[in-house]
Write an enzyme that holds these catalytic residues in place. Structure first.
Site, mmCIF file in Angstrom:
data_model
loop_
_atom_site.group_PDB
_atom_site.id
_atom_site.type_symbol
_atom_site.label_atom_id
_atom_site.label_comp_id
_atom_site.label_asym_id
_atom_site.label_seq_id
_atom_site.Cartn_x
_atom_site.Cartn_y
_atom_site.Cartn_z
ATOM 1 N N ASP A 37 5.359 -30.142 -69.825
ATOM 2 C CA ASP A 37 6.769 -29.963 -69.443
ATOM 3 C C ASP A 37 7.149 -31.162 -68.584
ATOM 4 O O ASP A 37 6.280 -31.873 -68.063
ATOM 5 C CB ASP A 37 6.953 -28.664 -68.653
ATOM 6 C CG ASP A 37 8.380 -28.126 -68.721
ATOM 7 O OD1 ASP A 37 9.285 -28.778 -68.169
ATOM 8 O OD2 ASP A 37 8.590 -27.062 -69.336
ATOM 9 N N TYR A 147 24.460 -26.635 -80.685
ATOM 10 C CA TYR A 147 23.149 -25.980 -80.643
ATOM 11 C C TYR A 147 22.763 -25.457 -82.026
ATOM 12 O O TYR A 147 21.643 -25.680 -82.496
ATOM 13 C CB TYR A 147 23.186 -24.837 -79.632
ATOM 14 C CG TYR A 147 21.886 -24.085 -79.500
ATOM 15 C CD1 TYR A 147 20.769 -24.684 -78.928
ATOM 16 C CD2 TYR A 147 21.778 -22.763 -79.938
ATOM 17 C CE1 TYR A 147 19.578 -23.984 -78.800
ATOM 18 C CE2 TYR A 147 20.594 -22.057 -79.806
ATOM 19 C CZ TYR A 147 19.492 -22.675 -79.235
ATOM 20 O OH TYR A 147 18.315 -21.984 -79.111
#
Length: 245
Positions: A37, A147
């Protein structure tokens, strides 16, 4: 012995939400997990998890991705989880929003898949699992134009990779969650200025009457990562509580 004993997995966006739950689930099933991450502080909360190592990784940086994956000799499982939800119609979308969303939601998967596929080809096996969404070519909810476009692209990319490498022992599938109770969702609800009403709206569209959990999505990833799903490739698996029915 777990269902994934002896397998090596790479998970992106593992600091929280679905990525975090999946990294933990894969490790519980015996996989050696490389959890990544950009939020290293949050990611470090997982560093004491058995079978799991944490690394900071910007999945939009091709050189960083290539260097990181080159340091892992064997990769059996790739879970491309990193993504961003842009809110708005096409009229609300600027070119910079388009570029950012495609770089994170789609191009990062291209970088990672391209880097792991040679390793998977050498061993004649592997499972790549890409995070798509019910908000894609499956369903077009309001204010999710960009999206939904990126997540539809993920499904297309998934099917292309699956078709190209099915004869090489490599599988590629997409997971399409519905509304999942994650920190990201709560941030988006708070951004509306009326979190309580936003929650009611999200719940109203769920025939199941509740939100999904990250663990429910993680369980699906584990299945697709395991040999139990050996005859499944090029599929988009809905985990949506009936939203898209």
């Amino acid at each position: 012995m777990g269902r994934l004993a002896g397998k090596v997995a790479v998970v992106t966006a593992a600091a929280q939400g679905i990525g975090r739950a999946t990294a933990q689930a894969l490790a519980r099933e015996g996989a050696t997990v490389h959890a990544t991450d950009i939020n290293l502080e949050k990611l470090n909360e997982l560093k004491d998890t058995k079978g799991l190592t944490v690394s900071k990784l910007d999945v939009t940086n091709k050189e960083e991705v290539t260097k990181f994956l080159a340091g892992i000799p064997k990769i059996d499982i790739l879970f491309n989880c990193a993504g961003f939800v842009f809110n708005g119609t096409v009229l609300d979308t600027e070119e910079k929003d388009f570029d950012f969303s495609f770089n994170l939601n789609v191009k990062s998967m291209f970088f990672l898949a391209k880097a792991v596929l040679p390793k998977m080809l050498e061993q004649n096996s592997g499972s790549i699992i890409n995070m798509s969404s019910v908000a894609s070519s499956i369903k077009g909810p309001p204010n999710r134009c960009l999206y939904s476009t990126t997540k539809a692209a993920v499904i297309g990319f998934t099917k292309a990779v699956a078709g190209d490498f099915v004869s090489k022992g490599i599988r590629c599938n997409a997971i399409c969650p519905g509304t999942i109770d994650t920190p990201s969702l709560h941030q988006r609800m708070e951004a509306t200025g009326d979190k309580e009403q936003a929650m009611k709206s999200f719940l109203a569209r769920q025939p199941s009457g509740r939100l999904g959990t990250p663990e429910e999505v993680a369980n699906t990833v584990v299945f697709l990562a395991s040999d139990e799903s050996s005859f499944i490739t090029g599929s988009e698996i809905k985990v949506d509580g009936g939203w898209a029915n």
